[in-house]
Write a protein that holds these residues in place. Sequence first.
Motif, PDB file in Angstrom:
ATOM      1  N   ALA A  63       3.061  -2.063  -6.269  1.00 60.81           N
ATOM      2  CA  ALA A  63       1.855  -0.821  -6.500  1.00 60.81           C
ATOM      3  C   ALA A  63       0.940  -1.291  -6.952  1.00 60.81           C
ATOM      4  O   ALA A  63       0.042  -1.552  -7.400  1.00 60.81           O
ATOM      5  CB  ALA A  63       2.824   0.661  -6.971  1.00 60.81           C
ATOM      6  N   GLN A  64       1.495  -2.510  -8.043  1.00 64.17           N
ATOM      7  CA  GLN A  64       0.187  -3.025  -9.043  1.00 64.17           C
ATOM      8  C   GLN A  64      -0.516  -3.999  -8.225  1.00 64.17           C
ATOM      9  O   GLN A  64      -1.599  -4.230  -9.218  1.00 64.17           O
ATOM     10  CB  GLN A  64       1.595  -3.280 -10.467  1.00 64.17           C
ATOM     11  N   ALA A  77       4.075   1.264  -1.442  1.00 57.95           N
ATOM     12  CA  ALA A  77       4.275   1.487  -2.551  1.00 57.95           C
ATOM     13  C   ALA A  77       3.506   1.915  -3.553  1.00 57.95           C
ATOM     14  O   ALA A  77       3.706   3.119  -4.518  1.00 57.95           O
ATOM     15  CB  ALA A  77       4.807   0.227  -2.449  1.00 57.95           C
ATOM     16  N   PHE A  78       1.949   2.117  -3.444  1.00 60.10           N
ATOM     17  CA  PHE A  78       0.886   2.257  -3.814  1.00 60.10           C
ATOM     18  C   PHE A  78       1.039   3.787  -4.035  1.00 60.10           C
ATOM     19  O   PHE A  78       0.517   4.827  -4.777  1.00 60.10           O
ATOM     20  CB  PHE A  78      -0.631   2.102  -3.614  1.00 60.10           C
ATOM     21  N   GLU A  98       0.816  -1.014   0.392  1.00 67.93           N
ATOM     22  CA  GLU A  98       0.288  -0.034   0.291  1.00 67.93           C
ATOM     23  C   GLU A  98       0.664   0.777  -0.284  1.00 67.93           C
ATOM     24  O   GLU A  98       0.814   2.598  -0.386  1.00 67.93           O
ATOM     25  CB  GLU A  98      -1.215   0.121   1.174  1.00 67.93           C
ATOM     26  N   GLN A 127       3.769   5.418  -5.291  1.00 66.15           N
ATOM     27  CA  GLN A 127       4.158   5.830  -7.021  1.00 66.15           C
ATOM     28  C   GLN A 127       2.630   6.754  -7.497  1.00 66.15           C
ATOM     29  O   GLN A 127       3.102   7.586  -8.811  1.00 66.15           O
ATOM     30  CB  GLN A 127       3.115   4.447  -7.421  1.00 66.15           C
ATOM     31  N   TRP A 135       9.226   0.928  -7.356  1.00 65.04           N
ATOM     32  CA  TRP A 135       7.365   1.430  -6.620  1.00 65.04           C
ATOM     33  C   TRP A 135       6.474   0.219  -7.342  1.00 65.04           C
ATOM     34  O   TRP A 135       5.420   0.001  -6.751  1.00 65.04           O
ATOM     35  CB  TRP A 135       7.059   1.854  -6.237  1.00 65.04           C
ATOM     36  N   HIS A 136       7.066  -0.312  -8.965  1.00 61.30           N
ATOM     37  CA  HIS A 136       6.330  -0.890 -10.046  1.00 61.30           C
ATOM     38  C   HIS A 136       5.546  -1.922  -9.253  1.00 61.30           C
ATOM     39  O   HIS A 136       3.881  -1.538  -9.040  1.00 61.30           O
ATOM     40  CB  HIS A 136       6.647  -0.491 -10.997  1.00 61.30           C
ATOM     41  N   HIS A 174      -0.883  -4.276  -5.265  1.00 67.28           N
ATOM     42  CA  HIS A 174      -1.747  -3.435  -4.594  1.00 67.28           C
ATOM     43  C   HIS A 174      -3.318  -3.257  -5.139  1.00 67.28           C
ATOM     44  O   HIS A 174      -4.123  -3.030  -4.584  1.00 67.28           O
ATOM     45  CB  HIS A 174      -1.300  -1.738  -3.514  1.00 67.28           C
ATOM     46  N   TRP A 175      -2.840  -1.980  -6.321  1.00 65.22           N
ATOM     47  CA  TRP A 175      -4.259  -2.668  -6.884  1.00 65.22           C
ATOM     48  C   TRP A 175      -4.544  -4.160  -7.729  1.00 65.22           C
ATOM     49  O   TRP A 175      -6.018  -3.704  -7.071  1.00 65.22           O
ATOM     50  CB  TRP A 175      -3.391  -1.707  -8.185  1.00 65.22           C
TER      51      TRP A 175
END
Length: 291
Positions: A280-281, A230-231, A228, A234, A276-277, A283-284
Amino acid sequence: MSAAAPLEPDAGWDEVPSARRRSLGGPSARGLLLTILGEFVLPRAEPVWTAAFVEALAAVGVEEKAARQALARTAAEGLVTPSRVGRRTRWDLTPDGRDLLEEGARRIYGFLREQRRWDGRWLVLAVTVPETQRALRHKLRTRLTWAGMGSPAPGLWVVPYADRAGEVARIVEDLGIASSAMSWVGESGAIGRPEDVVAAAWTSLGEIEAAYGDFVDGFENRRADGAEAAFVAQVGLVQAWRRFPFLDPALPMELLDHDWPGVRAATVFHRCHERWHRRAQAHWETLGADG
């Protein structure tokens, strides 16, 4: 909204210098939603539940009411379209929305990737729009600025990249003002100095330089522990960076009197984005699963 229109940062663009100053402020709910659409929705050909957007925006400080209003506004602009599934709603990108975000992504991720050498030529555009046609003036100013042009005098626009003639011609034609415009390409003459043209056409370079410094200070050493975090990092990173292709004309080094900080800022952007990619992805994906 036309797919040819630029993906603007958060501001009203009646006058470019004041718009530049306002864009350095905090992001709007709509601006954050556009960032999420471009970073997480665009790569996937999948609808997204309202709840996923609400939760994603809540993570970056947007209240539920504002998140729902941002969705409604973005739908009214023709970028997303809703569909009902029972009592719930999910959202798809429209063709115009996808085109607009893809163009924005090309600009955002390709910006300042490499430094261009200047061949000494300018593209000059002369075009006037009556004061009474404020909406048209607004569109023209926005799109020419997005193309990197600056205005050293009323009705006159310049850019030190002659190869943008096709892009500028399309803008003028799209807006229906080709009959009242003319352009030419050439080197500077004996009267005036290129550095004076730069100073007159791009009056906010000092503010942009300071904004790059703030960007580097805010992200270069930022940590993001967990998916989260990282999301959130980002979204903040892309939101902060995506204004620069509009603000910064990316002038060639030959027209600048010192090293431009945008190059270092671009390195920080791509390094952090890569770091972070993946998290972050991930978490999405959990937000979409919970929708």
